[in-house]
Write a protein that holds these residues in place. Sequence first.
Motif, PDB file in Angstrom:
ATOM      1  N   TYR A  12       1.059  -1.148   0.358  1.00 30.53           N
ATOM      2  CA  TYR A  12       0.455   0.044  -0.198  1.00 30.53           C
ATOM      3  C   TYR A  12       1.175   1.625  -0.136  1.00 30.53           C
ATOM      4  CZ  TYR A  12      -3.906   3.119   1.389  1.00 30.53           C
ATOM      5  OH  TYR A  12      -4.501   4.704   1.325  1.00 30.53           O
ATOM      6  N   ILE A  13       1.190   1.700  -1.297  1.00 29.81           N
ATOM      7  CA  ILE A  13       1.746   3.087  -1.155  1.00 29.81           C
ATOM      8  C   ILE A  13       0.815   4.055  -1.233  1.00 29.81           C
ATOM      9  CG2 ILE A  13       4.018   1.887  -2.459  1.00 29.81           C
ATOM     10  CD1 ILE A  13       2.553   3.287  -5.151  1.00 29.81           C
ATOM     11  N   CYS A  14      -0.206   4.292  -0.817  1.00 28.87           N
ATOM     12  CA  CYS A  14      -1.074   5.302  -0.476  1.00 28.87           C
ATOM     13  C   CYS A  14      -1.602   6.782  -1.880  1.00 28.87           C
ATOM     14  CB  CYS A  14      -0.955   6.587   0.385  1.00 28.87           C
ATOM     15  SG  CYS A  14      -1.797   7.588   1.134  1.00 28.87           S
ATOM     16  N   TRP A  29      -6.236  -7.512  -5.638  1.00 31.46           N
ATOM     17  CA  TRP A  29      -6.668  -6.450  -6.159  1.00 31.46           C
ATOM     18  C   TRP A  29      -6.190  -6.049  -5.369  1.00 31.46           C
ATOM     19  CZ3 TRP A  29      -8.219  -5.351  -1.675  1.00 31.46           C
ATOM     20  CH2 TRP A  29      -8.688  -5.934  -0.853  1.00 31.46           C
ATOM     21  N   CYS A  30      -6.782  -4.495  -5.194  1.00 33.48           N
ATOM     22  CA  CYS A  30      -6.485  -3.157  -4.559  1.00 33.48           C
ATOM     23  C   CYS A  30      -7.947  -2.635  -4.137  1.00 33.48           C
ATOM     24  CB  CYS A  30      -5.446  -2.401  -5.520  1.00 33.48           C
ATOM     25  SG  CYS A  30      -5.759  -1.383  -7.268  1.00 33.48           S
ATOM     26  N   GLY A  31      -7.449  -1.563  -3.622  1.00 28.92           N
ATOM     27  CA  GLY A  31      -8.700  -0.067  -3.295  1.00 28.92           C
ATOM     28  C   GLY A  31      -8.735  -0.229  -2.433  1.00 28.92           C
ATOM     29  N   ASN A  32      -9.387   0.891  -2.042  1.00 21.97           N
ATOM     30  CA  ASN A  32     -10.187   2.253  -0.797  1.00 21.97           C
ATOM     31  C   ASN A  32     -11.874   1.301  -0.504  1.00 21.97           C
ATOM     32  OD1 ASN A  32     -10.707   3.835   1.132  1.00 21.97           O
ATOM     33  ND2 ASN A  32      -9.574   5.088  -0.020  1.00 21.97           N
ATOM     34  N   PRO A  33     -11.416   0.626   0.948  1.00 19.85           N
ATOM     35  CA  PRO A  33     -13.019   0.262   1.453  1.00 19.85           C
ATOM     36  C   PRO A  33     -13.502   0.931   2.086  1.00 19.85           C
ATOM     37  CG  PRO A  33     -11.533  -0.441   3.024  1.00 19.85           C
ATOM     38  CD  PRO A  33     -10.697   0.292   2.023  1.00 19.85           C
ATOM     39  N   ARG A  34     -13.337   2.553   1.606  1.00 14.93           N
ATOM     40  CA  ARG A  34     -13.965   3.733   2.527  1.00 14.93           C
ATOM     41  C   ARG A  34     -14.824   4.461   1.459  1.00 14.93           C
ATOM     42  NH1 ARG A  34      -9.357   4.349   6.315  1.00 14.93           N
ATOM     43  NH2 ARG A  34      -9.488   3.334   8.002  1.00 14.93           N
ATOM     44  N   LEU A  78     -13.937   1.837  -3.286  1.00 14.10           N
ATOM     45  CA  LEU A  78     -13.518   1.163  -4.891  1.00 14.10           C
ATOM     46  C   LEU A  78     -12.573   0.190  -4.858  1.00 14.10           C
ATOM     47  CD1 LEU A  78     -13.727   1.547  -7.940  1.00 14.10           C
ATOM     48  CD2 LEU A  78     -11.192   2.882  -7.994  1.00 14.10           C
ATOM     49  N   PHE A  79     -12.681  -0.896  -5.093  1.00 15.09           N
ATOM     50  CA  PHE A  79     -12.011  -2.112  -5.145  1.00 15.09           C
ATOM     51  C   PHE A  79     -11.841  -2.939  -6.679  1.00 15.09           C
ATOM     52  CE2 PHE A  79     -14.717  -2.543  -1.222  1.00 15.09           C
ATOM     53  CZ  PHE A  79     -13.194  -2.664  -0.817  1.00 15.09           C
ATOM     54  N   LEU A  80     -10.292  -2.800  -7.005  1.00 20.50           N
ATOM     55  CA  LEU A  80     -10.036  -3.129  -8.643  1.00 20.50           C
ATOM     56  C   LEU A  80      -9.037  -4.731  -8.682  1.00 20.50           C
ATOM     57  CD1 LEU A  80      -8.430   0.685  -9.134  1.00 20.50           C
ATOM     58  CD2 LEU A  80     -10.894  -0.366 -10.237  1.00 20.50           C
ATOM     59  N   GLY A  81      -9.400  -5.012  -9.519  1.00 22.39           N
ATOM     60  CA  GLY A  81      -8.371  -6.615  -9.947  1.00 22.39           C
ATOM     61  C   GLY A  81      -9.048  -7.065 -10.971  1.00 22.39           C
ATOM     62  N   ASP A  85     -10.471 -12.943  -8.349  1.00 17.05           N
ATOM     63  CA  ASP A  85      -9.812 -12.070  -7.303  1.00 17.05           C
ATOM     64  C   ASP A  85     -10.860 -11.309  -7.121  1.00 17.05           C
ATOM     65  OD1 ASP A  85      -7.807 -13.350  -7.125  1.00 17.05           O
ATOM     66  OD2 ASP A  85      -6.671 -11.483  -7.755  1.00 17.05           O
ATOM     67  N   ILE A  86     -11.903 -10.487  -7.304  1.00 18.19           N
ATOM     68  CA  ILE A  86     -13.124  -9.829  -6.760  1.00 18.19           C
ATOM     69  C   ILE A  86     -13.994 -10.405  -6.287  1.00 18.19           C
ATOM     70  CG2 ILE A  86     -14.265  -7.353  -7.881  1.00 18.19           C
ATOM     71  CD1 ILE A  86     -11.402  -6.768  -6.852  1.00 18.19           C
ATOM     72  N   THR A  87     -13.909 -10.832  -7.392  1.00 21.83           N
ATOM     73  CA  THR A  87     -15.369 -12.316  -7.045  1.00 21.83           C
ATOM     74  C   THR A  87     -15.606 -12.422  -5.577  1.00 21.83           C
ATOM     75  OG1 THR A  87     -15.834 -12.437  -9.547  1.00 21.83           O
ATOM     76  CG2 THR A  87     -16.726 -14.296  -7.687  1.00 21.83           C
ATOM     77  N   GLU A  88     -14.265 -13.212  -5.154  1.00 19.81           N
ATOM     78  CA  GLU A  88     -13.946 -13.788  -4.262  1.00 19.81           C
ATOM     79  C   GLU A  88     -14.113 -13.137  -2.389  1.00 19.81           C
ATOM     80  OE1 GLU A  88      -9.763 -15.758  -1.352  1.00 19.81           O
ATOM     81  OE2 GLU A  88     -10.068 -15.521  -3.962  1.00 19.81           O
ATOM     82  N   LEU A  89     -13.374 -11.322  -2.568  1.00 17.05           N
ATOM     83  CA  LEU A  89     -13.647 -10.612  -2.389  1.00 17.05           C
ATOM     84  C   LEU A  89     -15.276 -10.503  -2.046  1.00 17.05           C
ATOM     85  CD1 LEU A  89     -11.836  -8.374  -0.338  1.00 17.05           C
ATOM     86  CD2 LEU A  89     -12.573  -6.642  -2.408  1.00 17.05           C
ATOM     87  N   VAL A  90     -15.850 -10.025  -3.195  1.00 17.12           N
ATOM     88  CA  VAL A  90     -17.169  -9.411  -2.858  1.00 17.12           C
ATOM     89  C   VAL A  90     -17.959 -10.554  -2.266  1.00 17.12           C
ATOM     90  CG1 VAL A  90     -18.993  -9.208  -4.046  1.00 17.12           C
ATOM     91  CG2 VAL A  90     -16.741  -7.984  -4.743  1.00 17.12           C
TER      92      VAL A  90
END
Length: 105
Positions: A12-14, A29-34, A78-81, A85-90
Amino acid sequence: QGESGKQYSARYICSLVGDFHRTLIYGGWCGNPRPHLRVAFEAAPLAFVARAAGAVATDGVVNALDIKPREMHQRSPLFLGSVDDITELVRCGDVQQDASKSYSV
């Protein structure tokens, strides 16, 4: 290690663009949960690039490209990937984070 069996490392490099670039190259995947990202100016453009690259973007509930902003500066997580991977995350459920939730580490 997810359902795919692939071992991931956390980075995570912000900088969402930098994190997303790394995700496109190495996977995961990467994302911002807020809900910090503006849908029209940040989330939707990155979701468009993700789709063009064969990846997917979501707010944790619906596809990010299906979000119709109700106001100019509406914000969203937002979550990208990759699709897998995104299906597993959701599937984990409740991945969005807002002010009413607190998480201890």
